[in-house]
Design a protein around this motif. Structure first.
Motif, PDB file in Angstrom:
ATOM      1  N   UNK A 237     -25.137  39.972  40.139  1.00  0.00           N
ATOM      2  CA  UNK A 237     -23.870  39.559  39.376  1.00  0.00           C
ATOM      3  C   UNK A 237     -22.959  39.026  40.291  1.00  0.00           C
ATOM      4  N   UNK A 238     -22.229  37.866  39.813  1.00  0.00           N
ATOM      5  CA  UNK A 238     -21.132  37.127  40.571  1.00  0.00           C
ATOM      6  C   UNK A 238     -20.051  36.786  39.551  1.00  0.00           C
ATOM      7  N   UNK A 239     -18.772  36.945  40.131  1.00  0.00           N
ATOM      8  CA  UNK A 239     -17.468  36.617  39.429  1.00  0.00           C
ATOM      9  C   UNK A 239     -17.175  35.131  39.644  1.00  0.00           C
ATOM     10  N   UNK A 240     -17.048  34.259  38.753  1.00  0.00           N
ATOM     11  CA  UNK A 240     -16.308  33.127  39.029  1.00  0.00           C
ATOM     12  C   UNK A 240     -15.420  32.590  38.028  1.00  0.00           C
ATOM     13  N   UNK A 273     -23.842  33.625  31.720  1.00  0.00           N
ATOM     14  CA  UNK A 273     -22.588  34.056  31.489  1.00  0.00           C
ATOM     15  C   UNK A 273     -22.668  35.485  30.817  1.00  0.00           C
ATOM     16  N   UNK A 274     -22.434  36.502  31.458  1.00  0.00           N
ATOM     17  CA  UNK A 274     -22.510  37.903  30.656  1.00  0.00           C
ATOM     18  C   UNK A 274     -21.498  38.361  30.073  1.00  0.00           C
ATOM     19  N   UNK A 275     -20.404  38.294  30.710  1.00  0.00           N
ATOM     20  CA  UNK A 275     -19.053  38.904  30.328  1.00  0.00           C
ATOM     21  C   UNK A 275     -17.680  38.270  30.772  1.00  0.00           C
ATOM     22  N   UNK A 276     -16.965  38.329  29.719  1.00  0.00           N
ATOM     23  CA  UNK A 276     -15.717  37.612  29.859  1.00  0.00           C
ATOM     24  C   UNK A 276     -14.528  38.623  30.347  1.00  0.00           C
ATOM     25  N   UNK A 277     -14.317  38.538  31.573  1.00  0.00           N
ATOM     26  CA  UNK A 277     -13.379  39.757  32.212  1.00  0.00           C
ATOM     27  C   UNK A 277     -11.836  39.062  32.206  1.00  0.00           C
ATOM     28  N   UNK A 283     -21.266  36.057  35.746  1.00  0.00           N
ATOM     29  CA  UNK A 283     -22.640  35.664  35.864  1.00  0.00           C
ATOM     30  C   UNK A 283     -23.736  36.543  36.287  1.00  0.00           C
ATOM     31  N   UNK A 284     -24.652  36.524  35.486  1.00  0.00           N
ATOM     32  CA  UNK A 284     -25.915  37.323  35.997  1.00  0.00           C
ATOM     33  C   UNK A 284     -27.136  36.285  36.609  1.00  0.00           C
ATOM     34  N   UNK A 285     -27.514  36.732  37.596  1.00  0.00           N
ATOM     35  CA  UNK A 285     -28.540  35.641  38.299  1.00  0.00           C
ATOM     36  C   UNK A 285     -29.835  36.581  38.370  1.00  0.00           C
ATOM     37  N   UNK A 286     -30.834  35.689  37.512  1.00  0.00           N
ATOM     38  CA  UNK A 286     -32.187  36.437  37.488  1.00  0.00           C
ATOM     39  C   UNK A 286     -33.121  35.646  38.023  1.00  0.00           C
ATOM     40  N   UNK A 287     -33.952  36.397  39.206  1.00  0.00           N
ATOM     41  CA  UNK A 287     -35.101  35.605  39.505  1.00  0.00           C
ATOM     42  C   UNK A 287     -36.318  36.551  39.969  1.00  0.00           C
TER      43      UNK A 287
END
Length: 479
Positions: A237-240, A273-277, A283-287
């Motif tokens: 997960x990463x906040x942008x 995008x997973x959630x609005x803070x 953002x959720x990164x899946x690999x």
């Protein structure tokens, strides 16, 4: 005793006296040949010659030539030695042809450690039972009866041990995992390195060895990361900031994921995008990865490259909601100022003849960017997206050789430049440019390059000469 019986005895004696030495000599030649060829059965043949044949030959001589009675002590002792040697031979044969660990030879058969040890025990107990019952005339039914009575006491005293043993058999029958699999049992996870009758040993990502009793495994849910499908999904997960367009963020993070060694290109890494803070979008990164032992290394490499990509694209990562900062005159990178960029461009021989006005226009299309070790600034077979001047760090230029291997042709250092194919619209780059030491570069947009070519013919000629020189390197490297 008749003459015929005497003749038969003499012939049998001669067969033993002459046949066994010839057989030993033949085995000796076979052993020497096996040693030269490094045959794994060399030790088996040596045991047959040195340990099995001597008691066999002595037994035949005593029984057939000297007519020693079968119930005689001497014959029983010699016979027992023969069977003990046979036990050793069979165990050695099993160790050579079967394995409970990693296969050393392609023809070896792999067995779970519990079955492997059980098979060895059956060989020993079976032969010992034959020796006691048939050679020494021991009544085994009494022994079995005593064991039957004592088994109840043993079962009560060894409840946990028997529970682990039964669970071990059930694990082998169901086979939820094997040696080399990555599993999670409760809160514990690691690579299975051994399965035996009492417990399973796993090695964690921290290189610690954890021993889990088989009985405990039967009471826990087991997650196998590598059963049937070696692909394992990793979520990060990463906040942008809200200021950044999601489509652009998704593309940048996806490019970062695809550049990391160990992340599978198929299925394609997925960023959503997973959630609005309060102050950012999470953002959720899946690999997917296939080598779970490299999980921490791959995640660390992704975060490292993402840092540089975020800075290059000028994304904003907000501070925590409850911390307030008031910063006046935010410090800049001293090399990122307009004056410094202009000074750097003027110091380069390639741009030294340009006037101040042209340098000022060039500076308006120039930005300072950083690249992490392992990132590729340029990919062979693609159009150059900009012209780069290396301020610090190192970049390796390479190409694909005739045999398909990557071949290094040059190392660029401070003051060198790359991306020269941007001067030839429509022509792809013949080389890869890979960062080998964290790099800081000036990136000049193609529109500025086109303007330079159109209004400064001397600059265009010098650049054309440089491009031809670099193409010569490439042609020489292909030879």
């Amino acid at each position: 005793m008749t003459a015929l019986d005497n003749t038969t005895t003499v012939l049998q004696g001669l067969a033993i006296i002459l046949g066994l030495p010839l057989l030993v000599i033949g085995l000796g030649e076979l052993i020497e040949r096996s040693k030269r060829e490094h045959n794994p059965f060399t030790q088996v043949l040596t045991v047959i010659r040195n340990l099995l044949f001597p008691p066999l030959a002595l037994w035949l001589l005593l029984r057939q030539f000297f007519q020693v009675a079968e119930d005689g002590i001497a014959l029983r002792v010699v016979g027992s030695l023969f069977w003990v040697a046979l036990i050793y031979l069979l165990l050695l044969f099993l160790n050579t042809t079967l394995t409970a660990g990693k296969q050393q030879k392609s023809w070896q058969l792999h067995l779970p450690n519990l079955l492997f040890q059980l098979l060895r025990a059956l060989v020993v107990l079976g032969i010992l039972a034959y020796v006691l019952g048939n050679i020494w005339q021991v009544d085994l039914t009494k022994i079995m009866g005593a064991l039957g009575i004592g088994s109840l006491v043993i079962a009560l005293a060894l409840q946990d041990t028997l529970s682990n043993l039964v669970s071990g058999f059930l694990l082998i029958i169901e086979s939820p995992f094997k040696v080399g699999d990555w599993i999670k049992v409760g809160e514990l996870e690691g690579e299975v390195i051994e399965i035996n009758w009492r417990a399973v040993r796993i090695k964690t990502l921290d290189k610690d060895i954890i021993i889990i009793p088989n009985g405990n495994l039967g009471k826990e849910n087991i997650c196998n990361y590598t059963l049937h499908d070696p692909l394992h999904v990793v979520r990060m997960y990463m906040p942008i900031s809200y200021e950044e367009h999601p489509d652009r963020v998704i593309q940048v993070l996806q490019d970062v994921a695809l550049s990391v060694d160990g992340i599978e290109p198929q299925p394609l890494p997925d960023i959503d995008p997973q959630a609005y803070k309060n102050s950012y979008i999470e953002y959720e990164i899946r690999f997917c990865i296939t080598d779970y032992s490299r999980l921490e290394e791959i995640k660390g490499d992704f975060f490292r490259r993402a840092y540089y990509a975020i800075h290059r694209n000028q994304f904003h990562i907000p501070f925590p909601d409850k911390v307030e900062y008031r910063v006046f005159n935010l410090p800049q990178d001293p090399e990122d100022t307009a004056e410094r960029l202009t000074e750097i461009l003027r110091s380069l021989p390639l741009f030294s003849r340009l006037d101040s006005r042209t340098l000022l226009e060039l500076k308006q299309h120039a930005t300072l960017e950083r690249f992490a070790v392992g990132e590729r600034i340029i990919d062979a077979g693609t159009l150059d997206q900009a012209f780069y001047i290396l301020l610090s760090g190192q970049v390796m230029l390479s190409l694909v050789g005739l045999m398909g291997e990557e071949q290094e042709i040059a190392h660029l250092t401070e003051g060198d430049f790359l991306g020269e194919m941007v001067f030839l619209p429509g022509e792809t780059s013949p080389v890869y440019a890979t960062v080998t030491e964290t790099a800081k570069v000036i990136r000049i947009a193609p529109v500025a390059i086109v303007h330079l070519i159109q209004h400064h013919p001397k600059f265009a000629v010098e650049m054309s000469q440089f491009i031809e020189e670099r193409k010569k390197w490439i042609r020489l490297a292909h030879r």
